[in-house]
Scaffold this motif. Structure first.
Motif, mmCIF file in Angstrom:
data_model
loop_
_atom_site.group_PDB
_atom_site.id
_atom_site.type_symbol
_atom_site.label_atom_id
_atom_site.label_comp_id
_atom_site.label_asym_id
_atom_site.label_seq_id
_atom_site.Cartn_x
_atom_site.Cartn_y
_atom_site.Cartn_z
ATOM 1 N N LEU A 1 0.828 -1.206 0.000
ATOM 2 C CA LEU A 1 0.000 0.000 0.000
ATOM 3 C C LEU A 1 0.864 1.258 0.000
ATOM 4 N N TYR A 2 1.895 1.289 0.837
ATOM 5 C CA TYR A 2 2.729 2.491 0.912
ATOM 6 C C TYR A 2 3.447 2.765 -0.412
ATOM 7 N N ASN A 3 3.790 1.722 -1.137
ATOM 8 C CA ASN A 3 4.448 1.919 -2.431
ATOM 9 C C ASN A 3 3.556 2.659 -3.427
ATOM 10 N N GLU A 4 2.244 2.645 -3.203
ATOM 11 C CA GLU A 4 1.333 3.363 -4.096
ATOM 12 C C GLU A 4 1.419 4.883 -3.910
ATOM 13 N N ARG A 5 2.128 5.328 -2.880
ATOM 14 C CA ARG A 5 2.252 6.766 -2.633
ATOM 15 C C ARG A 5 2.929 7.497 -3.792
ATOM 16 N N THR A 6 3.755 6.792 -4.555
ATOM 17 C CA THR A 6 4.464 7.436 -5.660
ATOM 18 C C THR A 6 3.517 7.967 -6.732
ATOM 19 N N SER A 7 2.266 7.526 -6.704
ATOM 20 C CA SER A 7 1.298 8.018 -7.693
ATOM 21 C C SER A 7 1.099 9.523 -7.581
ATOM 22 N N VAL A 8 1.098 10.056 -6.368
ATOM 23 C CA VAL A 8 0.906 11.494 -6.203
ATOM 24 C C VAL A 8 2.150 12.252 -6.666
ATOM 25 N N GLU A 9 3.326 11.651 -6.520
ATOM 26 C CA GLU A 9 4.543 12.283 -7.020
ATOM 27 C C GLU A 9 4.517 12.371 -8.542
ATOM 28 N N ARG A 10 4.026 11.311 -9.185
ATOM 29 C CA ARG A 10 3.950 11.332 -10.648
ATOM 30 C C ARG A 10 2.920 12.339 -11.136
ATOM 31 N N CYS A 11 1.810 12.466 -10.399
ATOM 32 C CA CYS A 11 0.803 13.458 -10.755
ATOM 33 C C CYS A 11 1.379 14.865 -10.643
ATOM 34 N N ASN A 12 2.069 15.141 -9.543
ATOM 35 C CA ASN A 12 2.716 16.443 -9.365
ATOM 36 C C ASN A 12 3.723 16.707 -10.482
ATOM 37 N N SER A 13 4.477 15.679 -10.856
ATOM 38 C CA SER A 13 5.477 15.828 -11.906
ATOM 39 C C SER A 13 4.828 16.188 -13.241
ATOM 40 N N ARG A 14 3.707 15.547 -13.564
ATOM 41 C CA ARG A 14 3.022 15.865 -14.824
ATOM 42 C C ARG A 14 2.504 17.300 -14.824
ATOM 43 N N LEU A 15 1.970 17.728 -13.677
ATOM 44 C CA LEU A 15 1.458 19.097 -13.584
ATOM 45 C C LEU A 15 2.559 20.125 -13.817
ATOM 46 N N LYS A 16 3.774 19.791 -13.400
ATOM 47 C CA LYS A 16 4.889 20.726 -13.541
ATOM 48 C C LYS A 16 5.629 20.573 -14.871
ATOM 49 N N THR A 17 5.831 19.327 -15.302
ATOM 50 C CA THR A 17 6.652 19.065 -16.487
ATOM 51 C C THR A 17 5.900 19.310 -17.783
ATOM 52 N N TYR A 18 4.663 18.828 -17.853
ATOM 53 C CA TYR A 18 3.901 18.900 -19.099
ATOM 54 C C TYR A 18 2.878 20.032 -19.113
ATOM 55 N N LEU A 19 2.540 20.550 -17.933
ATOM 56 C CA LEU A 19 1.603 21.666 -17.862
ATOM 57 C C LEU A 19 2.335 22.869 -17.242
ATOM 58 N N THR A 20 1.622 23.753 -16.604
ATOM 59 C CA THR A 20 2.262 25.004 -16.162
ATOM 60 C C THR A 20 2.082 25.245 -14.668
ATOM 61 N N ALA A 21 2.043 24.163 -13.875
ATOM 62 C CA ALA A 21 1.811 24.311 -12.442
ATOM 63 C C ALA A 21 2.858 25.186 -11.770
ATOM 64 N N ASP A 22 4.109 25.070 -12.205
ATOM 65 C CA ASP A 22 5.189 25.831 -11.563
ATOM 66 C C ASP A 22 5.644 27.006 -12.424
ATOM 67 N N ALA A 23 4.791 27.435 -13.318
ATOM 68 C CA ALA A 23 5.145 28.568 -14.182
ATOM 69 C C ALA A 23 3.945 29.487 -14.352
ATOM 70 N N ALA A 24 3.267 29.756 -13.233
ATOM 71 C CA ALA A 24 2.074 30.602 -13.278
ATOM 72 C C ALA A 24 2.474 32.072 -13.273
ATOM 73 N N HIS A 25 2.149 32.791 -14.315
ATOM 74 C CA HIS A 25 2.466 34.215 -14.406
ATOM 75 C C HIS A 25 1.299 35.052 -13.900
ATOM 76 N N VAL A 26 0.843 34.700 -12.694
ATOM 77 C CA VAL A 26 -0.229 35.446 -12.031
ATOM 78 C C VAL A 26 0.185 35.682 -10.589
ATOM 79 N N ARG A 27 -0.408 36.697 -9.981
ATOM 80 C CA ARG A 27 -0.064 37.055 -8.611
ATOM 81 C C ARG A 27 -1.268 36.891 -7.695
#
Length: 285
Positions: A227-253
């Protein structure tokens, strides 16, 4: 509006069997701010971007000025079910109970899986309140000695000091057997020191006695580790939001605009999953 669309898409993904929701992983990720950096004390007065710090997977301390995105992710589909955005200094453990409650209102979650940074009683209690189990490694830094006759992970010790053998669960009761009787250790006194039975001494522990130390499944069992090994799923989701989308590049304040931006990124993930599912069904028809 973006939040409502996100919630509608989560429901749609559930209805189409894309999101299962029985196992959910929770974690946070750093978001750098577009705002001008300010001293921490001044930033705390605005309720927007602030300074945050965390230890990365290599043990290095990293700091950033900005926000955190807190995600609850279905471990099967690796899609977000709930999210929150806070200034970077907000403790992860403060946000977990709310994410657990939100997730439980939408799914029938059995297990919430989090890393050791969430090892706080209120997180275990929040999971129990929605009839689920929190799977969290114990954070033993600064912790006092475990209860007498007990290992740190909640396993009783026999009279010779050996950790007893876990022998299953019945409802909320964990069962442990003499480690000599189960062949785990070669006790110099055999079983006779603890019990006259050929079965060996048996100890039962109620998991409800300490929600933090006891877990169902029991800590360190094969099932708990799976069960604990399934925790990596949230890391992969976060990675997709940052790598392929713009989660860490928001040009808003400002936190409201940053939150809307994160919902839009999550909407793209959900909408993409629905599109792929529909295409697969048409191709199979």
């Amino acid at each position: 509006m973006a939040k409502r669309l996100f919630e509608d898409l989560v429901t749609r993904c559930q209805q189409e069997g894309i999101i299962e929701g029985s196992n959910v992983a929770i974690d946070s990720a750093a978001l750098r701010a577009y705002e001008k950096k300010q001293p921490k004390r001044k930033s705390e007065q605005t309720g927007n971007a602030n300074w945050g710090a965390k230890i990365d997977s290599f043990g290095n301390k990293i700091t950033w000025f900005g926000y955190k995105i807190h995600l609850a992710v279905d471990t099967k589909s690796e899609l977000p079910i709930a999210l929150e955005v806070t200034p970077a200094h907000v403790n992860d453990g403060e946000m977990a109970p709310g994410l657990i409650e939100k997730t439980a209102s939408r799914t029938s979650t059995r297990f919430f899986i989090l890393d050791a940074g969430y090892d706080q009683m209120k997180v275990y209690e929040a999971a129990r309140n929605v009839k689920a189990q929190a799977i969290i490694p114990l954070n033993l830094r600064g912790e006092k000695e475990p209860p007498a006759g007990m290992t740190s992970n909640g396993t009783p010790c026999c009279s010779m000091g050996y950790a007893m053998t876990y022998w299953g669960v019945d409802g909320d009761m964990h069962k442990f057997r003499c480690p000599h009787a189960t062949g785990k250790v070669d006790c110099p006194l055999g079983m006779a020191a603890c019990s006259s039975s050929n079965y060996g001494m048996v100890v039962k522990v109620n998991a409800k006695d300490d929600l933090r130390r006891y877990s169902i499944p029991h800590r360190d069992t094969k099932r708990w580790k799976e069960l604990y090994n399934e925790r990596t799923s949230v890391e992969r989701c976060n990675s997709r939001l940052k790598t392929y989308l713009t989660a860490d590049a928001a040009h808003v304040r400002g936190i409201q605009k940053v939150t809307t931006h994160q919902y839009l990124n999550a909407i793209v993930l959900l909408a993409s999953a629905l599109a792929v599912s529909h295409h697969s069904k048409r191709a199979a028809a």
